[in-house]
Scaffold this active site. Structure first.
Site, PDB file in Angstrom:
ATOM      1  N   THR A  14      10.739  -8.594  -0.217  1.00 57.91           N
ATOM      2  CA  THR A  14       9.382  -8.505  -0.786  1.00 57.91           C
ATOM      3  C   THR A  14       9.186  -7.222  -1.605  1.00 57.91           C
ATOM      4  OG1 THR A  14       8.626  -9.677   1.167  1.00 57.91           O
ATOM      5  CG2 THR A  14       6.929  -8.601  -0.145  1.00 57.91           C
ATOM      6  N   GLU A 130       6.578   7.864  -0.062  1.00 56.86           N
ATOM      7  CA  GLU A 130       5.144   7.527  -0.062  1.00 56.86           C
ATOM      8  C   GLU A 130       4.912   6.124   0.482  1.00 56.86           C
ATOM      9  OE1 GLU A 130       2.254   9.627  -1.592  1.00 56.86           O
ATOM     10  OE2 GLU A 130       1.803   8.337   0.093  1.00 56.86           O
ATOM     11  N   ILE A 137      -1.388   3.446  -0.328  1.00 54.79           N
ATOM     12  CA  ILE A 137      -2.300   4.612  -0.274  1.00 54.79           C
ATOM     13  C   ILE A 137      -1.486   5.900  -0.464  1.00 54.79           C
ATOM     14  CG2 ILE A 137      -3.957   5.881   1.141  1.00 54.79           C
ATOM     15  CD1 ILE A 137      -4.394   3.363   2.793  1.00 54.79           C
ATOM     16  N   ASP A 202       5.253   0.747  15.030  1.00 52.24           N
ATOM     17  CA  ASP A 202       5.193   0.950  13.573  1.00 52.24           C
ATOM     18  C   ASP A 202       4.189   2.070  13.246  1.00 52.24           C
ATOM     19  OD1 ASP A 202       5.690  -0.099  10.698  1.00 52.24           O
ATOM     20  OD2 ASP A 202       3.508  -0.169  10.893  1.00 52.24           O
ATOM     21  N   LYS A 206       4.813   5.986  11.574  1.00 49.57           N
ATOM     22  CA  LYS A 206       4.044   6.583  10.474  1.00 49.57           C
ATOM     23  C   LYS A 206       3.383   7.889  10.923  1.00 49.57           C
ATOM     24  CE  LYS A 206       3.477   1.988   8.549  1.00 49.57           C
ATOM     25  NZ  LYS A 206       2.723   0.737   8.623  1.00 49.57           N
TER      26      LYS A 206
HETATM   27  N1  HSE Z   1       4.110  -4.072   9.113  1.00 47.02           N
HETATM   28  C1  HSE Z   1       3.431  -3.016   8.453  1.00 47.02           C
HETATM   29  C2  HSE Z   1       1.940  -3.202   8.661  1.00 47.02           C
HETATM   30  C3  HSE Z   1       3.787  -3.052   6.978  1.00 47.02           C
HETATM   31  O1  HSE Z   1       1.527  -4.245   9.178  1.00 47.02           O
HETATM   32  O2  HSE Z   1       1.177  -2.311   8.343  1.00 47.02           O
HETATM   33  C4  HSE Z   1       3.636  -1.765   6.258  1.00 47.02           C
HETATM   34  O3  HSE Z   1       4.304  -0.697   6.820  1.00 47.02           O
END
Ligand code: HSE
Length: 438
Positions: A14, A130, A137, A202, A206
């Site tokens: 993607t 980024e 963002i 996830d 981040k």
């Molecule tokens: N799987 C991540 C989300 C995609 O749902 O935010 C972007 O990092």
């Protein structure tokens, strides 16, 4: 003067395909704006079916990564393969070959960023990432550039679009958790392994990156207490709503005088909190700076085109020399900063939402309130609804501010009571808006 900057995109899923499409469709515009001719010389993969569907030209399809890495006309590699194994090897090889790297791979950087940043430095190149945090963002750029004048006091983010989408679908459209997750996957939001989205990992990936840049301290992934939305019950989401709260999966980092407080967890936000309005697949990050006060960044955190926006902006910044200058001069990068000092999470003070399923008998509520009073915890709201279906009835309590340690001990004491079901008790933090230091 026009100068050409060669790019190879490795991985045509993607994000890789969307990046190639954007580079080709906006080429003239970039040349006009920056004087740089961004030239995609290769799209590297072993299967080009999706790239063909996107109408990408066969002339750039290339199965031979080694030839790309030895091509002097390639200045930068975009890694959009994902995962912790092949992607790591590709990035290491690219850096050793003296190529800049741009990646959206937050999991890889959260685990191995410190080593990879150091390797880039050793080879005189940079890593742009980024796209790895909150998709389109420009939050990384805000932290390392636009907000550099500030001491960052706190960062609160909705940084997982999948979880936010699922919570919104459940609350606003009455979808079940399973239905909402399926929809998030169909929208292209979820990771290849959606467990990472719903278990909070996830968002923790981040937070490791954003927190390290915000506070200029190296935050190891394992230092972030992480919970996801996978254990939530719709009853609590709806009950919280009726009390004026919205449930969100929040990644938070906060400076205290005892060190950094870090967490990824589902929390209740008052419905007038700036982050409470962020719904569906959108992400938002609130940053509180010592000079600027509250700033907030909002947009699409996932999906091909928004993520490609961040990837290509990184490419432009590298071609212009802006990013390499920040990368080589600042001391806030995880490979250049000290390990973060963490605050004792037991001392953190918050309001809480508690829910217990109790036997509908005389004296049980008195035992619960006594356990809370024994720890000096004051009640803010108390709700018990009639139940005619079962002998267990829900009791919902919101508290005034209390130490996490006291809440934990009271919660344990309550769930040990014979009249309280210890398998279904729920405890969620309530977060009011951070006080601006202005
Ligand atoms: N799987 C991540 C989300 C995609 O749902 O935010 C972007 O990092």
């Amino acid at each position: 003067m026009k100068s050409s900057f060669g790019i190879a995109v490795v991985g045509c899923g993607t994000v890789g395909n969307a990046t190639a499409v954007l580079l080709l469709s906006e080429k003239d515009n970039y040349l006009k704006k920056t004087g740089k001719e961004l030239k995609i010389t290769a799209l590297v993969d072993v299967n080009f079916d999706r790239a063909r569907e996107e109408g990408l030209p066969e002339t750039i399809f290339n199965e031979d990564l080694a030839s790309v890495l030895s091509d002097e006309k390639v200045h930068l590699i975009v890694e959009t393969v994902g995962g912790l194994t092949i992607a790591r090897t590709i990035i290491e090889k690219a850096l050793k070959a003296g190529k800049h790297v741009v990646t959206a791979n937050k999991a890889l950087l959260a685990h191995y960023g410190t080593e990879l940043f150091a390797l880039a430095r050793k080879n005189g190149v940079s890593i742009g990432f980024e796209a790895s945090c909150a998709g389109g963002i420009p939050i990384v750029r805000a932290l390392v550039d636009g907000l550099l004048a500030n001491n960052i006091e706190a960062i609160y983010g909705i940084v997982n679009g999948t979880s936010n989408f699922i919570l919104t679908e459940m609350v606003e459209k009455g979808k079940t958790y399973a239905e909402a997750l399926k929809m998030a996957q169909a929208e292209g939001l979820a990771e290849a392994d959606p467990t990472l989205d719903v278990n909070g990992m996830d968002a923790a990936h981040k937070l490791t990156l954003l927190g390290s840049l915000a506070f200029g301290e190296n935050i190891p992934l394992e230092d972030i207490p992480t919970e996801g939305i996978d254990g939530l019950d719709l009853f609590d989401v709806s009950m919280g709503n009726s009390l004026g709260y919205v449930l969100k999966l929040i990644a938070l980092g906060r400076k205290t005088d005892k060190g950094l407080e870090l967490a990824v967890k589902p929390v209740f936000l008052p419905d007038n909190h700036p982050l409470a309005r962020v719904s569906g697949p959108f992400n938002a990050v609130s940053v509180y700076g010592s000079a600027v006060g509250h700033t907030m960044y909002y947009g699409r955190g996932a999906g091909g085109s928004p993520t490609a926006s961040a990837v290509v902006s990184d490419i432009l910044s590298i071609a212009l020399g802006t990013w390499p200058a920040l990368f080589s001069t600042l001391n806030i990068w995880p490979d250049r900063s000290e390990k973060a000092q963490l605050a004792d999470s037991g001392e953190s003070v918050h309001r809480h939402y508690l829910r217990f399923m109790i036997q509908d008998e005389s004296g049980v509520v008195a035992e619960i309130t006594a356990a809370l009073a024994a720890k000096g915890i004051s009640l803010n709201a108390f709700v018990q609804k009639e139940s005619h279906k079962s002998n267990l009835v829900p009791v919902v309590i919101t508290t005034h501010e209390a130490r996490e340690k006291d809440i934990s001990e009271a919660f344990e004491a309550i769930t040990a009571l014979p009249s309280v079901d210890n398998k279904t008790a729920v405890r969620l933090r309530i977060i009011d808006e951070h006080i601006e230091s202005l």
